[in-house]
Structures are given as structure tokens and as C-alpha cells.
Write an enzyme that holds these catalytic residues in place. Structure first.
Site, PDB file in Angstrom:
ATOM      1  N   GLY A 137      -3.709  -5.220  -3.816  1.00 19.02           N
ATOM      2  CA  GLY A 137      -4.205  -5.315  -5.191  1.00 19.02           C
ATOM      3  C   GLY A 137      -5.645  -4.839  -5.259  1.00 19.02           C
ATOM      4  O   GLY A 137      -6.091  -4.055  -4.417  1.00 19.02           O
ATOM      5  N   TRP A 180       1.796  -4.766  -9.258  1.00 21.97           N
ATOM      6  CA  TRP A 180       2.863  -4.307 -10.153  1.00 21.97           C
ATOM      7  C   TRP A 180       3.192  -2.826  -9.970  1.00 21.97           C
ATOM      8  O   TRP A 180       4.189  -2.360 -10.497  1.00 21.97           O
ATOM      9  CB  TRP A 180       2.448  -4.549 -11.621  1.00 21.97           C
ATOM     10  CG  TRP A 180       1.057  -4.050 -11.910  1.00 21.97           C
ATOM     11  CD1 TRP A 180      -0.091  -4.797 -11.902  1.00 21.97           C
ATOM     12  CD2 TRP A 180       0.652  -2.709 -12.189  1.00 21.97           C
ATOM     13  NE1 TRP A 180      -1.184  -3.994 -12.160  1.00 21.97           N
ATOM     14  CE2 TRP A 180      -0.744  -2.705 -12.348  1.00 21.97           C
ATOM     15  CE3 TRP A 180       1.329  -1.491 -12.329  1.00 21.97           C
ATOM     16  CZ2 TRP A 180      -1.483  -1.552 -12.633  1.00 21.97           C
ATOM     17  CZ3 TRP A 180       0.596  -0.346 -12.608  1.00 21.97           C
ATOM     18  CH2 TRP A 180      -0.779  -0.389 -12.751  1.00 21.97           C
ATOM     19  N   CYS A 190      -2.748   3.518  -5.602  1.00 18.74           N
ATOM     20  CA  CYS A 190      -4.025   3.329  -4.911  1.00 18.74           C
ATOM     21  C   CYS A 190      -4.430   4.571  -4.129  1.00 18.74           C
ATOM     22  O   CYS A 190      -5.605   4.766  -3.850  1.00 18.74           O
ATOM     23  CB  CYS A 190      -3.917   2.137  -3.980  1.00 18.74           C
ATOM     24  SG  CYS A 190      -2.500   2.288  -2.904  1.00 18.74           S
ATOM     25  N   GLU A 226     -12.341   3.717  -9.771  1.00 16.63           N
ATOM     26  CA  GLU A 226     -10.920   4.037  -9.716  1.00 16.63           C
ATOM     27  C   GLU A 226     -10.382   4.037 -11.157  1.00 16.63           C
ATOM     28  O   GLU A 226     -10.505   3.045 -11.868  1.00 16.63           O
ATOM     29  CB  GLU A 226     -10.247   2.922  -8.895  1.00 16.63           C
ATOM     30  CG  GLU A 226      -8.816   3.173  -8.552  1.00 16.63           C
ATOM     31  CD  GLU A 226      -8.202   1.984  -7.792  1.00 16.63           C
ATOM     32  OE1 GLU A 226      -8.676   0.844  -7.947  1.00 16.63           O
ATOM     33  OE2 GLU A 226      -7.245   2.224  -7.050  1.00 16.63           O
ATOM     34  N   ALA A 234       3.516  -9.728  -8.779  1.00 17.35           N
ATOM     35  CA  ALA A 234       2.638  -9.597  -9.942  1.00 17.35           C
ATOM     36  C   ALA A 234       3.356 -10.122 -11.183  1.00 17.35           C
ATOM     37  O   ALA A 234       4.569  -9.944 -11.328  1.00 17.35           O
ATOM     38  CB  ALA A 234       2.267  -8.132 -10.134  1.00 17.35           C
ATOM     39  N   LYS A 273       4.212 -14.005  -3.816  1.00 14.98           N
ATOM     40  CA  LYS A 273       4.028 -14.100  -5.270  1.00 14.98           C
ATOM     41  C   LYS A 273       3.955 -12.685  -5.818  1.00 14.98           C
ATOM     42  O   LYS A 273       3.004 -11.955  -5.568  1.00 14.98           O
ATOM     43  CB  LYS A 273       2.714 -14.819  -5.610  1.00 14.98           C
ATOM     44  CG  LYS A 273       2.597 -15.088  -7.106  1.00 14.98           C
ATOM     45  CD  LYS A 273       1.175 -15.093  -7.615  1.00 14.98           C
ATOM     46  CE  LYS A 273       0.732 -13.779  -8.170  1.00 14.98           C
ATOM     47  NZ  LYS A 273       1.404 -13.324  -9.413  1.00 14.98           N
ATOM     48  N   GLU A 293      -4.846  -4.686   1.451  1.00  8.55           N
ATOM     49  CA  GLU A 293      -4.648  -3.306   0.985  1.00  8.55           C
ATOM     50  C   GLU A 293      -5.247  -3.249  -0.411  1.00  8.55           C
ATOM     51  O   GLU A 293      -4.636  -3.717  -1.376  1.00  8.55           O
ATOM     52  CB  GLU A 293      -3.148  -2.973   0.941  1.00  8.55           C
ATOM     53  CG  GLU A 293      -2.469  -2.965   2.294  1.00  8.55           C
ATOM     54  CD  GLU A 293      -2.827  -1.748   3.130  1.00  8.55           C
ATOM     55  OE1 GLU A 293      -3.550  -0.867   2.640  1.00  8.55           O
ATOM     56  OE2 GLU A 293      -2.392  -1.686   4.282  1.00  8.55           O
ATOM     57  N   LEU A 294      -6.438  -2.680  -0.517  1.00 14.81           N
ATOM     58  CA  LEU A 294      -7.196  -2.825  -1.771  1.00 14.81           C
ATOM     59  C   LEU A 294      -7.346  -1.492  -2.511  1.00 14.81           C
ATOM     60  O   LEU A 294      -6.569  -0.578  -2.307  1.00 14.81           O
ATOM     61  CB  LEU A 294      -8.546  -3.483  -1.458  1.00 14.81           C
ATOM     62  CG  LEU A 294      -8.447  -4.775  -0.614  1.00 14.81           C
ATOM     63  CD1 LEU A 294      -9.803  -5.319  -0.276  1.00 14.81           C
ATOM     64  CD2 LEU A 294      -7.596  -5.824  -1.322  1.00 14.81           C
TER      65      LEU A 294
END
Ligand code: NAP
Length: 463
Positions: free
Chosen positions: A210, A133, A266, A366, A159, A157, A232-233
């Protein structure tokens, strides 16, 4: 009965729209459609695919204001940031439109006169994406554009907090002439859709942006059918300010990297590590600049800091601040909240914490919020040790005018993206992605299309 997803405005708590989640059958049907259409789409020549992507980018630019308003409505970020995100998304589409024409193979010098050795590239197949999001358009663009450029079909899909801008973004692709079965979206809860994506025999690649725990579960679930994965975390970016740094530049860049999207990015600086000789001066200047930032509804003129996406995010940020203060951190700016659980909005004023120490939660997790925790170091080796002491390895920043310090940090920081005197290194033409538990693969740059391609090797004998 199909599940309903309520999309709310995080600045007011008001419901913007209710959308229907796709049923499992509908999702399976769309996966099958994407799979079936792959043959046709992958046969469209690269120049035509490029032209269609360029048209998509033009459409998105034409609808910049509409998309930006949708982003601000459902995500809360200031309108000027939302407009920037739309253009940033276009930059990815433009870049990959060009890259479509540069998917080269190669010939290998032969080891036998009777043989010829040839390497070609081909698209992996149907790609399934799940996006977050915090950048609902840009994270989609970064995946859809290289997939389509490579000749893959694509399904995403978005968020559940921010599906509207993503849905419109994909509709604009259709309006630009990209066939509906080449690029599709589905709506639904992450875990339900995630399981359908990972278990589908039609999906050849999962690309996800996410949180790290969800990314790990997608990797595990993709193992059964050995799918390609790009992840991509999460991040926990250090920002190092060396003794010789230009403090004003470091403050200005810290403000921009730390507080973009209310600190819900992030790559935002999460641990500010400053040489002890300048820590007080840096903290005072950062606090002064932070106090000038305006918190409020993203639609209001002059807003710098929008709302936090939801109550869960708000509670985590608050916990991090309170925990640090309890353990001895000094509040140099902020620690003020404006929230209403009943109505459903949550604001955190940008906060600067001084004298932060390693045992505080904020140094390990985080925060995903507008909090700048400052800790100090004595030697540059110690700064590197603090910076690298995390399972994450996405982005790191450092401020120094000494090339030896800069080179040392470049070579020793274990992060995929570095900013040297630069708080905004991201660009469509540069590789974006993390080391360690921050992810696998890169998006953008020359590297960004490779994960959507298979390598095929042909050995011709008997010549
Ligand atoms: P999240 O909870 O992981 O959600 C991201 C997406 O995953 C949403 O679409 C969500 O759907 C879906 N999802 C949730 N649970 C799932 C499951 N079990 N299986 C499959 N999909 C699932 O992350 P978030 O809180 O929205 O985003 C913040 C995180 O993203 C932070 O850690 C941040 O660092 C990371 N991030 C990383 C990058 C990067 O490039 N490295 C960029 C942006 C954000 P629902 O909305 O339906 O739950």
C-alpha cells in the site's frame, strides 16, 4: 453495532454489496485461532503443503472467470486485465508450492573436532497481511502463498474498496482443502485492523502492500513487539529513453507499463525522461498510440482504460495535470474527464504531457493515474540524476540498444526492479520490491519465501 462496508462499482457508482466489518472481538478471536493452529500447520510436511497449494491454484484457475468478473466489478479494470491478474496470482501460488520443498538448512564446517554446527529454517508464526485495491487477488497471492508454503498461518485484511475478490480467493483455498484456521480473512477499516494486527502478541510478521505513509506507521507500530515486516510501498518510476533507443519499442512498452490498470499501479512509469534529440518524435508517437486507447466500463469489449478507483484518486490525478499545464506543460493527448460525483464514477482519458519540468508536482509525487509526463535530458548522467531524485526506489525502465548505456543505467539507478527494453519485468519467479521509501523485503523469486522464515543455529558440543 458492526460497521457496514459498501462495495461499489467504480465504473457506475452502483453499490455491488454491503459487507459487515468484523468486530474487534472477532478479529482478536481469529488472531488467536491462527496462532493456535500454527503448531498443527507447521507440522504438516512440506510436500503435503505443496500439494494443497497446487490444489488451491487449480481451484482458482477453475474459477478464473468468476474471480475476474468480481475484480472488474469492484476495481474497474478491463476484464482482460482482471483475467490476467487471476493467472498472475496462480503463478505465485504455483511457484511457492514448489519452493515449500526447497526450504533448506545447512551445516557449517566446524572449528573444533568436538563440535557440529547446524543451521535450520522454521516458519516465523502467524503472519498478518494488509493488501491494496489495485491488484486485490495478486497482492494477496504474493503474501499468502509463501507464508503457507513456509508453514506459517496467515490472516489478511483486504482493501475496503475491493474485499469481494479477496474473500472469494481465500474461500477457494478452503475449498481446496487448506484448513480454515491456516488461512483467514477479516474485514474492517485499515487503521482499526492495522492496530489490532500490530499490537497482537500472536502476530509474528506484518506484510503490507500500500502507500508509504501507512507502511511507515505499520513499521513504527510493529516495533513494540519487534515483528518481522515486509513492506511493498509507493513508487515513482522513471522511464528513460536514450538517444539510440528503438523508439517504436519504447512507445509500445510505455503504453503497457503506463496505462495498465488506468495507471494505478505502483510500478507504472511516472516520469518519462527522453533524450532531447528524440523527445518530440517520441511524444508524438506516444500521443498517437494513446489516442487509440478506449476508456470505459471494464466489462465493455475493447476497453483499455477503466475508471479511477474513487473521488480522492480522481482529484489527485486532475490536480497533477492542471498543475503541470498551469506551469507550462503542453497537452499532447487527453486532459479529458468524465465524472459524476453524485453517481460516484470518475474516468480520466489517458493523457500525455510534453515539456514537463522539475517544479511540476507530477515530477515529485506518485500520480496513480493514466498520465504520462515527458521531460527531456542531454546527458545520460543527467537522466540518472533526474531518475534517482526521489525518495522512492521501486521500478525503473530504460530503453537503449547501446550496452554501455544500458550497463551504466543498470549500475547507477537506485531501484529494486529494472526493465531494460522491457515494460513488464514482473514475474512470480523473480524478486519484486523496492529500495529506499518504496519498501523492505522482496516478494516472488528465491527471495520471496525467506521473509517468512526464522534461522535457527545449533551448536552441538562434547562429541
Ligand atoms: P493505502 O491507503 O495504504 O491502503 C492499502 C491498504 O492499507 C488497504 O487495505 C487499507 O485499508 C489499509 N490501510 C489504510 N490505512 C491504514 C492504517 N492506518 N493502518 C493499517 N492499514 C491501513 O494504499 P492505497 O491507496 O489503497 O494503494 C495505493 C498505494 O499502494 C500506492 O502508493 C502504490 O504505489 C502502493 N502499492 C505498492 C505496491 C508494491 O508492491 N510496492 C503494489 C501495489 C500498490 P482500507 O481500504 O480499509 O482503508
Amino acid at each position: 453495532m458492526a460497521e457496514t462496508i459498501q462495495v461499489t462499482n467504480p465504473a457506475t457508482g452502483e453499490v455491488i454489496k454491503e459487507i459487515q466489518a468484523d468486530s474487534k472481538e472477532e478479529i482478536k478471536q481469529k488472531l488467536e485461532n491462527g496462532h493456535k493452529f500454527f503448531k498443527e500447520w507447521s507440522n504438516v510436511n512440506a510436500h503435503k503443503r505443496a500439494r494443497l497449494l497446487q490444489k488451491w491454484s487449480q481451484k482458482v484457475r477453475q474459477h478464473k472467470d468468476e474471480l475476474a468478473e468480481l475484480i472488474t466489478k469492484e476495481n474497474g479494470k478491463p476484464l482482460k486485465e482482471a483475467q490476467g491478474e487471476v493467472l498472475y496470482s496462480c503463478a505465485y501460488i504455483d511457484w511457492f508450492a514448489e519452493e515449500a520443498k526447497r526450504i533448506y538448512g545447512r551445516t557449517i564446517p566446524t572449528h573444533m573436532e568436538s563440535k557440529r554446527l547446524i543451521v535450520t529454517k522454521e516458519p516465523v508464526g502467524l503472519v498478518a497481511a494488509i493488501t491494496p485495491w489495485n491488484f486485490p487477488a495478486a497482492m494477496m497471492a504474493r503474501k499468502a502463498a509463501p507464508a503457507l508454503a513456509a508453514g506459517c498461518t496467515f490472516i489478511v485484511k483486504p482493501a475496503s474498496e475491493t474485499p469481494l475478490s479477496g474473500m472469494r480467493f481465500i474461500e477457494l483455498a478452503h475449498e481446496a482443502g487448506i484448513p480454515e484456521d491456516a488461512v483467514q480473512y477479516v474485514n474492517g477499516r485499515g487503521s482499526v485492523v492495522g492496530d489490532l494486527f500490530t499490537s497482537s502478541e500472536y502476530v509474528r510478521k506484518i506484510t503490507f502492500t500500500g502507500s508509504t505513509p501507512v507502511g511507515k506507521s505499520l513499521i513504527r507500530n510493529s516495533a513494540e513487539t519487534v515483528k518481522h515486516v515486509t513492506m511493498e510501498l509507493g513508487g515513482h518510476a522513471p522511464l528513460i529513453v536514450a538517444e539510440d533507443a528503438d523508439i517504436d519499442l519504447a512507445v509500445e512498452q510505455t503504453i503497457s507499463t503506463k496505462f495498465r490498470n488506468s495507471g494505478q499501479t505502483c510500478v507504472c512509469a511516472n516520469r518519462i525522461i527522453v533524450h532531447e534529440s528524440i523527445a518530440d518524435e517520441f511524444a508524438d508517437k506516444l500521443a498517437e498510440a494513446t489516442n487509440k486507447l478506449k476508456t470505459g466500463n471494464g466489462f465493455e469489449e475493447g476497453t483499455d482504460i477503466g475508471p479511477i478507483i474513487n473521488e480522492q484518486g480522481f482529484e489527485k490525478i486532475k490536480e497533477h495535470i492542471e498543475d503541470a499545464v498551469e506551469k507550462g506543460a503542453e497537452v499532447a493527448a487527453g486532459q479529458e474527464y468524465d465524472s459524476d460525483k453524485e453517481k460516484g464514477y470518475f474516468f480520466v482519458k489517458p493523457t500525455v504531457l510534453k515539456n514537463v519540468t522539475p517544479e511540476m508536482t507530477i515530477m515529485h509525487e506518485e500520480t496513480f493515474g493514466p498520465v504520462a509526463p515527458i521531460t527531456s535530458f542531454q546527458s545520460i548522467e543527467e537522466a540518472v540524476e533526474i531518475a534517482n531524485s526521489t525518495p522512492y526506489g521501486l521500478a525503473a525502465y530504460f530503453f537503449t540498444n547501446d550496452y554501455r548505456t544500458g550497463t551504466f543505467l543498470h549500475e547507477n539507478l537506485k531501484f529494486g526492479i529494472l526493465g531494460w527494453n522491457d515494460g513488464g519485468p514482473s514475474a512470480a519467479h523473480a524478486p519484486f520490491g523496492g529500495m529506499k521509501e518504496s519498501g523492505l523485503g522482496r516478494e516472488g523469486g528465491l527471495e520471496g519465501i525467506e521473509p517468512y522464515l526464522e534461522t535457527k543455529y545449533l551448536s552441538i558440543g562434547g562429541y
